[in-house]
Design a protein around this motif. Structure first.
Motif, mmCIF file in Angstrom:
data_model
loop_
_atom_site.group_PDB
_atom_site.id
_atom_site.type_symbol
_atom_site.label_atom_id
_atom_site.label_comp_id
_atom_site.label_asym_id
_atom_site.label_seq_id
_atom_site.Cartn_x
_atom_site.Cartn_y
_atom_site.Cartn_z
ATOM 1 N N PRO A 80 0.830 -1.212 0.000
ATOM 2 C CA PRO A 80 0.000 0.000 0.000
ATOM 3 C C PRO A 80 0.864 1.261 0.000
ATOM 4 N N ALA A 81 0.317 2.354 -0.490
ATOM 5 C CA ALA A 81 1.060 3.618 -0.604
ATOM 6 C C ALA A 81 1.629 4.066 0.739
ATOM 7 N N ILE A 82 0.850 3.936 1.821
ATOM 8 C CA ILE A 82 1.360 4.399 3.118
ATOM 9 C C ILE A 82 2.557 3.569 3.581
ATOM 10 N N LEU A 83 2.567 2.279 3.247
ATOM 11 C CA LEU A 83 3.706 1.449 3.634
ATOM 12 C C LEU A 83 4.916 1.767 2.756
ATOM 13 N N ASN A 84 4.693 2.047 1.479
ATOM 14 C CA ASN A 84 5.801 2.470 0.605
ATOM 15 C C ASN A 84 6.463 3.724 1.167
ATOM 16 N N GLN A 85 5.659 4.681 1.628
ATOM 17 C CA GLN A 85 6.200 5.915 2.198
ATOM 18 C C GLN A 85 7.039 5.611 3.443
ATOM 19 N N ARG A 86 6.536 4.726 4.293
ATOM 20 C CA ARG A 86 7.272 4.360 5.512
ATOM 21 C C ARG A 86 8.583 3.651 5.172
ATOM 22 N N LEU A 87 8.521 2.741 4.195
ATOM 23 C CA LEU A 87 9.729 2.000 3.809
ATOM 24 C C LEU A 87 10.770 2.924 3.173
ATOM 25 N N HIS A 88 10.323 3.874 2.343
ATOM 26 C CA HIS A 88 11.258 4.844 1.739
ATOM 27 C C HIS A 88 11.973 5.637 2.834
ATOM 28 N N ARG A 89 11.212 6.122 3.802
ATOM 29 C CA ARG A 89 11.793 6.931 4.884
ATOM 30 C C ARG A 89 12.744 6.096 5.744
ATOM 31 N N ALA A 90 12.315 4.884 6.119
ATOM 32 C CA ALA A 90 13.159 4.013 6.947
ATOM 33 C C ALA A 90 14.440 3.630 6.209
ATOM 34 N N ALA A 91 14.318 3.341 4.910
ATOM 35 C CA ALA A 91 15.496 2.967 4.122
ATOM 36 C C ALA A 91 16.457 4.141 3.995
ATOM 37 N N ILE A 164 10.812 6.585 15.470
ATOM 38 C CA ILE A 164 9.578 5.921 15.033
ATOM 39 C C ILE A 164 9.211 6.450 13.653
ATOM 40 N N VAL A 165 9.124 5.541 12.680
ATOM 41 C CA VAL A 165 8.782 5.915 11.301
ATOM 42 C C VAL A 165 7.349 5.496 11.004
ATOM 43 N N THR A 166 6.506 6.487 10.760
ATOM 44 C CA THR A 166 5.141 6.236 10.336
ATOM 45 C C THR A 166 4.622 7.498 9.655
ATOM 46 N N ASN A 167 3.390 7.447 9.180
ATOM 47 C CA ASN A 167 2.795 8.578 8.469
ATOM 48 C C ASN A 167 2.281 9.629 9.453
ATOM 49 N N GLY A 168 2.141 10.859 8.977
ATOM 50 C CA GLY A 168 1.707 11.962 9.821
ATOM 51 C C GLY A 168 0.399 11.711 10.544
ATOM 52 N N PHE A 169 -0.589 11.152 9.861
ATOM 53 C CA PHE A 169 -1.896 10.924 10.482
ATOM 54 C C PHE A 169 -1.825 9.909 11.620
ATOM 55 N N HIS A 170 -0.768 9.107 11.654
ATOM 56 C CA HIS A 170 -0.625 8.009 12.607
ATOM 57 C C HIS A 170 0.383 8.328 13.711
ATOM 58 N N MET A 171 1.197 9.354 13.515
ATOM 59 C CA MET A 171 2.344 9.593 14.400
ATOM 60 C C MET A 171 1.956 9.911 15.831
ATOM 61 N N LYS A 172 0.988 10.791 16.049
ATOM 62 C CA LYS A 172 0.636 11.192 17.411
ATOM 63 C C LYS A 172 0.225 9.977 18.237
ATOM 64 N N ARG A 173 -0.623 9.146 17.673
ATOM 65 C CA ARG A 173 -1.082 7.942 18.377
ATOM 66 C C ARG A 173 0.066 6.972 18.593
ATOM 67 N N ALA A 174 0.915 6.786 17.577
ATOM 68 C CA ALA A 174 2.042 5.861 17.692
ATOM 69 C C ALA A 174 3.003 6.305 18.795
ATOM 70 N N MET A 175 3.348 7.586 18.818
ATOM 71 C CA MET A 175 4.267 8.097 19.837
ATOM 72 C C MET A 175 3.663 7.937 21.232
ATOM 73 N N ALA A 176 2.373 8.204 21.371
ATOM 74 C CA ALA A 176 1.708 8.032 22.671
ATOM 75 C C ALA A 176 1.751 6.564 23.099
ATOM 76 N N ASN A 177 1.511 5.656 22.161
ATOM 77 C CA ASN A 177 1.549 4.223 22.469
ATOM 78 C C ASN A 177 2.949 3.776 22.891
ATOM 79 N N PHE A 178 3.973 4.261 22.194
ATOM 80 C CA PHE A 178 5.343 3.874 22.536
ATOM 81 C C PHE A 178 5.747 4.437 23.894
ATOM 82 N N ARG A 179 5.386 5.660 24.178
ATOM 83 C CA ARG A 179 5.732 6.247 25.482
ATOM 84 C C ARG A 179 5.000 5.529 26.612
#
Length: 196
Positions: A80-91, A164-179
């Motif tokens: 999916p496009a969102i995973l391609n974006q994450r993989l590009h950034r992580a790579a 943490i590498v993820t998309n903007g719409f997901h980042m706030k929730r992801a960071m809260a979950n990791f913390r």
């Protein structure tokens, strides 16, 4: 389980072979720009070298990880496009910071005989990341579990933080979950966002 492991190993081998036969390089698979070649870009002046995530990684290569969160592959195994974006950034981060390992986090896909993490291994291989730089967290089925399982791994590996590498719409929730996961597990970890 044995069949799943054999299939994932075959999938990675085929992707690597096809990539080599077609002459694909990391520069073809990833967006062009500074630090986007398949080589180790020590001291690159690209955004990933000196931005907040890059500076954080340079400060402790052995103790800081790049965590890329998964997304469900398409019905026919397409990325999916969102995973391609994450993989590009992580790579891009992984090529610029070759001593920082990448944790790919994602569990079972709904029908493919591989986890999201194994699926992402192939995407990172195609983008020039060597297998020894990747670590799999392949049990999680949600962002909360991504965080809980990954924090446990980071703590066990003696890490002091992760990007943490993820998309903007997901980042706030992801960071809260990791913390929250770090606090619950009494893990002294610092997290920095890298938007895909």
């Amino acid at each position: 389980m044995r069949l799943r492991l054999m299939f994932s190993a075959a999938l990675i081998a085929v992707a690597t072979l096809v990539s080599g036969l077609l002459g694909a390089t990391a520069a073809q698979a990833a967006p062009a720009g500074p630090g986007s070649s398949g080589s180790m870009d020590f001291g690159s002046t690209g955004n990933d070298a000196f931005g907040p995530a890059g500076t954080f990684l340079w400060q402790n290569p052995a103790g800081r990880y790049i965590v890329v969160l998964g997304a469900k592959p398409g019905t026919f195994g397409q990325t999916p496009a969102i995973l391609n974006q994450r993989l590009h950034r992580a790579a891009a981060l992984g090529r610029t910071h070759p001593f920082n390992r990448i944790i790919v986090s994602g569990g079972e896909t709904w029908w493919l005989p591989v986890s999201e993490a194994q699926f992402m291994n192939v995407g990172l291989l195609q983008r020039g990341i060597p297998p020894h730089q990747m670590v799999n967290e392949g049990r999680s089925r949600s962002t909360v579990q991504n965080a809980a399982f990954t924090v446990r791994m980071l703590k066990a590996m003696g890490a002091d933080g992760a990007v943490i590498v993820t998309n903007g719409f997901h980042m706030k929730r992801a960071m809260a979950n990791f913390r929250s996961a770090a606090k619950a597990q009494h893990a002294r970890l610092r997290f920095v966002a890298a938007y895909a």
